[in-house]
Design an enzyme around this catalytic site. Structure first.
Site, short mmCIF file in Angstrom:
data_model
loop_
_atom_site.label_atom_id
_atom_site.label_comp_id
_atom_site.label_asym_id
_atom_site.label_seq_id
_atom_site.Cartn_x
_atom_site.Cartn_y
_atom_site.Cartn_z
N GLU A 185 7.26 -11.31 6.39
CA GLU A 185 7.61 -10.92 7.76
C GLU A 185 8.23 -12.08 8.55
OE1 GLU A 185 4.59 -10.92 6.47
OE2 GLU A 185 3.81 -8.86 6.38
N ASP A 186 8.36 -13.23 7.92
CA ASP A 186 8.77 -14.43 8.65
C ASP A 186 10.21 -14.36 9.16
OD1 ASP A 186 8.03 -17.40 9.21
OD2 ASP A 186 10.05 -17.45 8.37
#
Length: 315
Positions: A269-270
């Site tokens: 999700e970065d």
DNA sequence: TTCCAGGGTAACG
DNA sequence: CGTTACCATGGA
């Protein structure tokens, strides 16, 4: 912490100790990563030397030792001991060497990662550009979790500002040559705070609750690095971390990467990862999670290294 | 000025 | 169950 320093990995010279990292290793690449923000407060970089206060445990007690890390050939590391009243015995020198060995992730065999990267469109140029870069660690579990929580949903510049406020308000320091060197605040100190102590520093109320909650768990020894490592595999550690309030998948995987050294850790999700992929593939929009899963499938057991190298593209 | 930032939780349908 | 509002402020 367990001493993983191999016998042929160091040579002692009384006033300093030299490390012999396995190839590939580049001090220049490590320095470039560590220098990514001028607001970093956990060490100082002076030219091509890194000065940091580190905890050293021996005979069951912990002392703080100020070390300087430099390099002669770019493939070695030299640790010198600065401004300390402590008698720097061989035992202390070796403890510092073990700390630096873990900090620079020198036990990792990078050969398989470099090999798979040659076949990967995203990684091929990146491993060439950052050859010898290792995944710089955060040994202290509370520091790693705190830094993850602080970095949630705000830009990195502001995250560094918040971290330095926390450290300078509640950490311990040593002054040397007109500079202050800090040890990250202990859980026992943060556990005793009220949320208003942290919202004063411009933490959100929610982040204040998360930090104090994690600090309490660690202070009560209900959350330790040793017990997480004893779970033995990444998925089990991630499951344990995600159960904690304030720790979602991104923060859990960030901690697995930087502190617990799980090579399969992958903060998918970065936003930094998304932007790096978008930039490298010249996409119009950030990649979807499904596309990222597809792209990262060939990275196998080296997803944390792939992520760390891709971060370097933008930061 | 607007929009995004190294997300996560809790309250919705 | 999947989706959405909210957090809160700094930078660009």
């Amino acid at each position: 912490m367990k001493n993983t320093l191999p016998r042929d990995g160091w040579s002692d010279h009384l006033t300093y100790i030299k490390l012999h990292p396995p190839e590939p290793f580049s001090f220049t690449q490590a320095l470039a990563y560590l220098a990514r923000s001028p607001k970093e407060c956990m060490y100082h970089i002076e030219g091509t030397r890194i000065v940091k206060l580190i905890p050293v445990t021996f005979h069951g007690s912990t002392e703080h030792v100020l070390i300087e890390v430099s390099s002669e050939t770019d493939a070695d590391l030299i640790i010198r001991f600065m401004g300390t009243a402590l008698d720097v015995t061989l035992e202390v020198r070796l403890a510092a060497a073990a700390y630096v060995w873990d900090w620079f992730d020198l036990s990792m065999d990078l050969a398989p990662f470099y090999e798979l990267a040659q076949q990967d469109p995203l990684l091929k140029n990146v491993v060439s550009d950052f050859n010898g870069l290792r995944l710089m660690g955060i040994a202290d579990l509370f520091e790693a979790m705190s830094w993850g929580i602080i970095g949630q949903q705000i830009n990195l510049a502001f995250a560094y500002t918040l971290k330095s406020r926390l450290v300078e308000a509640f950490g311990e320091s040593v002054e040397w040559n007109g500079c202050k060197y800090w040890i990250f605040p202990k859980p026992e100190v943060i556990a005793e705070l009220s949320t208003s102590d942290l919202t004063q520093l411009q933490f959100t109320g929610r982040k204040a609750e998360y930090l104090i909650g994690i600090a309490k768990l660690m202070y009560e020894h209900r959350l330790t690095k040793e017990e997480l490592l004893a779970l033995g595999n990444g998925p089990a550690m991630e499951k344990a971390l995600v159960q904690l309030r304030g720790i979602g998948p991104w923060t859990a995987n960030y901690v697995l990467m930087r502190c617990l050294r799980v090579p399969t850790a992958f903060p998918i999700e970065d936003v930094g990862l998304h932007n790096a992929v978008k930039h490298l593939l010249k996409l119009d929009a950030k990649p979807t999670l499904a596309y990222l899963r597809e792209l990262s499938a060939p990275w196998g057991d080296y997803k944390s290294y792939a992520t760390f190298y891709l971060w370097r593209v933008l930061y």
